[in-house]
Enzyme design. Structure first.
Site, mmCIF file in Angstrom:
data_model
loop_
_atom_site.group_PDB
_atom_site.id
_atom_site.type_symbol
_atom_site.label_atom_id
_atom_site.label_comp_id
_atom_site.label_asym_id
_atom_site.label_seq_id
_atom_site.Cartn_x
_atom_site.Cartn_y
_atom_site.Cartn_z
ATOM 1 N N ASP A 1 0.827 -1.213 0.000
ATOM 2 C CA ASP A 1 0.000 0.000 0.000
ATOM 3 C C ASP A 1 0.859 1.261 0.000
ATOM 4 O O ASP A 1 2.011 1.251 0.422
ATOM 5 C CB ASP A 1 -0.922 0.046 1.227
ATOM 6 C CG ASP A 1 -0.150 0.066 2.536
ATOM 7 O OD1 ASP A 1 0.799 -0.737 2.694
ATOM 8 O OD2 ASP A 1 -0.468 0.915 3.396
ATOM 9 N N GLU B 1 0.410 -1.167 5.613
ATOM 10 C CA GLU B 1 1.485 -0.791 6.538
ATOM 11 C C GLU B 1 1.292 0.634 7.020
ATOM 12 O O GLU B 1 1.518 0.962 8.183
ATOM 13 C CB GLU B 1 2.842 -0.930 5.819
ATOM 14 C CG GLU B 1 4.056 -0.736 6.720
ATOM 15 C CD GLU B 1 4.551 0.697 6.822
ATOM 16 O OE1 GLU B 1 5.386 0.979 7.694
ATOM 17 O OE2 GLU B 1 4.088 1.557 6.042
HETATM 18 ZN ZN LIG Z 1 6.837 2.443 3.831
#
Ligand SMILES: [Zn+2]
Length: 483
Positions: free
Chosen positions: A79, A146
């Site tokens: 992401d 993340e």
């Molecule tokens: Zn990163």
């Protein structure tokens, strides 16, 4: 698809990077990028696992002579942070990024580029696709989300992995290898609010102009915390005059050092001048205390109207001010292992008050688990001692520094041959997925690195093209040495 980056080297890395930027892949929007990785594996006959969260693991056998070597994990996150300038019409749900090459700089037109962490995915795909790079059996982990709390790393099942070494490629400074990161959690203190009618003059006070910053990376910069300053001001005020809090606000993110806070008070109008002097005096003191590190702090006092107001009274108000003044904040200790590294800290990032309760939220961090526990207990004990409630969430583990690491030694040897000097070994006072993964794969030897990037998470995000190539040469040499 028409490629803009086809003349850049390493060719395959930039080809996959460009394909990634063509697929929208903001946090929580990772199905398409996850499927792209799965298709990549299918087309090459590679074994893969895709879980319900869209995390992907791809396996590849060791090359000739490396069949029996210990497996190596390559890791990055799928992401990206979606940010654009106010004049950009980019739609992150549907549009491909518009890439711009300017000399050594790769950027996207008025949006984030997603070099963080698309470049890790591109490196890994280029290695998986290769037939001329020597490597041990590979286990490639692509995690999701993340950027919004390492959710993918949290949920992924890694019990089937055999990897002994892991190369995390989510750092953004060439020449530095990370060897440890902090763990952390959010501590929340809630105090009942008791209101009563108070008559008098309403005044509004705002504390503004602070620099703020990331509560991990910038906790060591000597910047002020607007919520702590508000506590200090309130204490000074109630020492001098009767004043009751009508409302109050501070930051809303535990992991950001708050830049602004404010309070509305009801006072006797004859005390206005005393109040005004208290604000001026604190501002003067702060301009000395923070004259180097945070020099534009302003305290503004505004006269509102006379009337009857619902305001905090008695111990309810006193306890709130007590907690704001006395709960710890900032750096608690520095690392004895790594010079300049903050080991343990906390940040009072959240402050709010509604009709029922006041809420104070802290981001607590430490690279030493026992120190994290001791600090959260300190917050909890003080909160509960005055009758407030305490709870915590989002606990994530640290990646503890290993005094012995073969992987770090190999990286340093390869680096030295390539660059002519030692690599810098550092640690960060913020969370990385490495901590969570280290907690799931036993005895994993980890390093984190990546090519030069600037202004990540902003529309100015820039990736250095030449750095991508140097780090690529570094990675393939490290793989070769991990026999
Ligand atoms: Zn990163």
């Amino acid at each position: 698809m028409e490629y803009k980056l086809s003349n850049l080297k390493p060719e395959k890395v930039f080809r996959y990077f460009e394909e990634i930027t063509a697929i929208p892949h903001g946090s929580r929007d990772t199905k398409r990028i996850s499927d792209y990785c799965v298709n990549f594996a299918k087309e090459r006959g590679l074994r893969y696992i895709q879980d319900a969260a869209n995390n992907v693991i791809i396996f590849k056998d060791g090359t000739k002579g490396y069949e029996q070597s210990d497996a190596v994990i390559l890791q990055g996150h799928l992401d990206m942070v979606c940010e654009k300038t106010s004049d950009s019409e980019h739609n992150f749900d549907t549009d491909s990024l518009t890439l711009i090459v300017d000399g050594d700089n790769l950027t996207a037109d008025r949006t984030t580029l997603g070099g963080d962490d698309g470049i890790a995915v591109a490196y890994a795909l280029a290695i998986l696709d290769s037939d001329d790079i020597e490597h041990a059996p590979l286990e490639v982990i692509f995690t999701v989300d993340e950027e919004i709390g390492m959710l993918g790393a949290d949920s992924i099942d890694l019990s089937m992995l055999k990897g002994k070494y892991m190369l995390n490629m989510d750092s953004d400074e060439e020449g530095i290898i990370l060897a440890s990161c902090a763990g952390g959690l959010t501590s929340t203190v809630e105090l009942d609010a008791k209101y009563a009618k108070k008559t008098g003059l309403k005044v509004d006070i705002a504390i503004t102009g602070l620099l703020g910053g990331h509560s991990g990376a910038e906790i060591n910069k000597g910047r002020a915390n607007a919520n702590c300053l508000l506590g200090r001001l309130l204490f000074n005020i109630i020492e001098e005059i009767d004043a009751n809090i009508i409302s109050l606000y501070g930051g809303s993110k535990d992991n950001a050092i708050p830049r602004e806070s404010g309070v509305s008070l009801v006072i006797d109008s004859s005390d206005y001048d005393v109040l005004s002097t208290a604000c001026d005096e604190l501002q003067k003191a702060l301009s000395v205390e923070y004259g180097v590190t945070d020099k534009n702090i302003k305290i503004t006092l505004t006269r509102d109207t006379e009337g009857e107001y619902n305001a905090l009274v008695g111990t309810s108000q006193l306890k709130l001010i007590f907690l704001l003044v006395n709960l710890p904040n900032g750096i608690m200790s520095m690392s004895p292992d790594i010079e300049g590294l903050v080991e343990t800290s906390l940040n009072l990032g959240i402050l709010s008050l509604d009709e029922h309760k006041a809420v104070m939220g802290f981001a607590i961090r430490s690279s030493v688990n026992s120190a994290k526990i001791a600090l959260k207990n300190r917050v909890r004990f003080m909160a509960e001692f005055v009758g407030a409630s305490y709870h915590e969430s989002g606990d994530y583990p640290e990646w503890a520094y290993k005094r012995e690491s073969r992987l770090r030694d190999v990286c340093n040897d390869v680096f030295k041959k390539q660059y002519g000097h030692d690599v810098k070994i550092e640690a960060i006072h913020a969370g990385l997925e490495c901590g969570i993964i280290a907690g799931k794969v036993k005895d994993l030897d980890i390093v984190s690195f990546g090519p030069d990037m600037k202004d990540i998470h902003t529309p100015n995000e820039t990736l250095s093209i030449s750095s991508v190539e140097r780090v690529w040469n570094f990675v393939i040499q490290v793989l070769k040495e991990l026999k």
